[in-house]
Design a protein around this motif. Structure first.
Motif, mmCIF file in Angstrom:
data_model
loop_
_atom_site.group_PDB
_atom_site.id
_atom_site.type_symbol
_atom_site.label_atom_id
_atom_site.label_comp_id
_atom_site.label_asym_id
_atom_site.label_seq_id
_atom_site.Cartn_x
_atom_site.Cartn_y
_atom_site.Cartn_z
ATOM 1 N N PRO A 26 14.872 4.492 -9.483
ATOM 2 C CA PRO A 26 14.142 5.036 -8.329
ATOM 3 C C PRO A 26 12.672 4.661 -8.397
ATOM 4 C CG PRO A 26 14.464 6.755 -9.944
ATOM 5 C CD PRO A 26 15.162 5.527 -10.477
ATOM 6 N N PRO A 27 12.052 4.449 -7.247
ATOM 7 C CA PRO A 27 10.651 4.034 -7.231
ATOM 8 C C PRO A 27 9.694 5.192 -7.486
ATOM 9 C CG PRO A 27 11.449 4.273 -5.011
ATOM 10 C CD PRO A 27 12.628 4.507 -5.924
ATOM 11 N N HIS A 28 8.532 4.881 -7.991
ATOM 12 C CA HIS A 28 7.458 5.858 -8.095
ATOM 13 C C HIS A 28 6.260 5.310 -7.322
ATOM 14 C CE1 HIS A 28 5.684 3.358 -11.253
ATOM 15 N NE2 HIS A 28 6.861 3.363 -11.831
ATOM 16 N N SER A 29 5.186 6.023 -7.282
ATOM 17 C CA SER A 29 4.068 5.661 -6.404
ATOM 18 C C SER A 29 3.519 4.264 -6.677
ATOM 19 C CB SER A 29 2.951 6.691 -6.503
ATOM 20 O OG SER A 29 2.487 6.790 -7.837
ATOM 21 N N GLN A 30 3.497 3.827 -7.919
ATOM 22 C CA GLN A 30 2.995 2.479 -8.212
ATOM 23 C C GLN A 30 3.910 1.418 -7.614
ATOM 24 O OE1 GLN A 30 2.700 2.794 -12.486
ATOM 25 N NE2 GLN A 30 0.470 2.916 -12.360
ATOM 26 N N VAL A 31 5.206 1.683 -7.584
ATOM 27 C CA VAL A 31 6.156 0.734 -6.997
ATOM 28 C C VAL A 31 5.919 0.603 -5.500
ATOM 29 C CG1 VAL A 31 8.599 0.316 -6.534
ATOM 30 C CG2 VAL A 31 7.871 1.063 -8.789
ATOM 31 N N VAL A 32 5.610 1.701 -4.840
ATOM 32 C CA VAL A 32 5.309 1.635 -3.410
ATOM 33 C C VAL A 32 4.095 0.730 -3.189
ATOM 34 C CG1 VAL A 32 4.628 2.962 -1.379
ATOM 35 C CG2 VAL A 32 6.350 3.875 -2.935
ATOM 36 N N GLY A 33 3.096 0.841 -4.034
ATOM 37 C CA GLY A 33 1.927 -0.038 -3.952
ATOM 38 C C GLY A 33 2.294 -1.495 -4.171
ATOM 39 N N LEU A 34 3.169 -1.756 -5.131
ATOM 40 C CA LEU A 34 3.632 -3.125 -5.371
ATOM 41 C C LEU A 34 4.385 -3.673 -4.163
ATOM 42 C CD1 LEU A 34 4.890 -2.836 -9.060
ATOM 43 C CD2 LEU A 34 2.892 -4.114 -8.253
ATOM 44 N N TYR A 35 5.191 -2.814 -3.541
ATOM 45 C CA TYR A 35 5.945 -3.232 -2.355
ATOM 46 C C TYR A 35 5.001 -3.587 -1.211
ATOM 47 C CZ TYR A 35 8.876 -2.899 1.793
ATOM 48 O OH TYR A 35 9.501 -3.145 2.976
ATOM 49 N N ILE A 36 4.007 -2.763 -0.968
ATOM 50 C CA ILE A 36 3.051 -3.039 0.111
ATOM 51 C C ILE A 36 2.321 -4.352 -0.164
ATOM 52 C CG2 ILE A 36 0.902 -2.236 1.185
ATOM 53 C CD1 ILE A 36 2.049 0.628 0.828
ATOM 54 N N THR A 37 1.953 -4.572 -1.415
ATOM 55 C CA THR A 37 1.301 -5.830 -1.795
ATOM 56 C C THR A 37 2.229 -7.011 -1.560
ATOM 57 O OG1 THR A 37 -0.048 -4.693 -3.433
ATOM 58 C CG2 THR A 37 0.196 -7.076 -3.698
ATOM 59 N N ALA A 38 3.504 -6.852 -1.919
ATOM 60 C CA ALA A 38 4.482 -7.927 -1.718
ATOM 61 C C ALA A 38 4.646 -8.227 -0.230
ATOM 62 C CB ALA A 38 5.815 -7.552 -2.351
ATOM 63 N N CYS A 39 4.688 -7.206 0.603
ATOM 64 C CA CYS A 39 4.791 -7.428 2.049
ATOM 65 C C CYS A 39 3.578 -8.187 2.572
ATOM 66 C CB CYS A 39 4.936 -6.095 2.779
ATOM 67 S SG CYS A 39 6.526 -5.297 2.597
ATOM 68 N N ALA A 40 2.408 -7.798 2.116
ATOM 69 C CA ALA A 40 1.178 -8.430 2.587
ATOM 70 C C ALA A 40 1.068 -9.884 2.124
ATOM 71 C CB ALA A 40 -0.036 -7.640 2.110
ATOM 72 N N SER A 41 1.633 -10.188 0.949
ATOM 73 C CA SER A 41 1.516 -11.546 0.413
ATOM 74 C C SER A 41 2.694 -12.441 0.787
ATOM 75 C CB SER A 41 1.388 -11.489 -1.112
ATOM 76 O OG SER A 41 2.595 -11.032 -1.688
ATOM 77 N N GLY A 42 3.714 -11.859 1.440
ATOM 78 C CA GLY A 42 4.872 -12.654 1.850
ATOM 79 C C GLY A 42 5.912 -12.836 0.767
ATOM 80 N N THR A 43 5.820 -12.076 -0.315
ATOM 81 C CA THR A 43 6.789 -12.232 -1.406
ATOM 82 C C THR A 43 7.815 -11.105 -1.451
ATOM 83 O OG1 THR A 43 5.350 -11.092 -2.992
ATOM 84 C CG2 THR A 43 5.122 -13.489 -2.834
ATOM 85 N N ALA A 44 7.878 -10.263 -0.429
ATOM 86 C CA ALA A 44 8.817 -9.145 -0.427
ATOM 87 C C ALA A 44 10.254 -9.606 -0.211
ATOM 88 C CB ALA A 44 8.440 -8.117 0.634
ATOM 89 N N GLU A 45 10.437 -10.789 0.350
ATOM 90 C CA GLU A 45 11.773 -11.326 0.539
ATOM 91 C C GLU A 45 11.723 -12.840 0.394
ATOM 92 O OE1 GLU A 45 12.947 -11.228 4.900
ATOM 93 O OE2 GLU A 45 11.394 -9.693 4.809
ATOM 94 N N GLN A 46 12.867 -13.425 0.121
ATOM 95 C CA GLN A 46 12.914 -14.873 -0.051
ATOM 96 C C GLN A 46 12.545 -15.547 1.254
ATOM 97 O OE1 GLN A 46 16.881 -15.613 -1.436
ATOM 98 N NE2 GLN A 46 16.378 -15.062 -3.524
ATOM 99 N N GLY A 47 11.685 -16.543 1.153
ATOM 100 C CA GLY A 47 11.214 -17.229 2.353
ATOM 101 C C GLY A 47 10.434 -16.299 3.256
ATOM 102 N N GLY A 48 9.831 -15.298 2.620
ATOM 103 C CA GLY A 48 9.195 -14.211 3.357
ATOM 104 C C GLY A 48 8.001 -14.628 4.170
#
Length: 58
Positions: A26-48
């Protein structure tokens, strides 16, 4: 209101899929931050794509 629920469901599906790929369940608050960063950088999904701040915080 129904469209909002569909959008939230889609966002949750995207987030949990990303967590599974990162082995963060299960995620914790730091993981949510990592996810937001991944979305912003285009790495949240393959070919993102990059997501704008307004899309991420929407």
């Amino acid at each position: 209101m129904a469209s909002t629920h569909r959008a939230y469901a889609a966002d949750w599906k995207h987030f949990t899929a990303w967590c599974r790929r990162q082995t963060f369940l299960p995620p914790h608050s730091q993981v949510v931050g990592l996810y937001i960063t991944a979305c912003a950088s285009g790495t949240a999904e393959q070919g993102g794509k990059l997501n704008s701040v307004s899309t991420i915080l929407g």
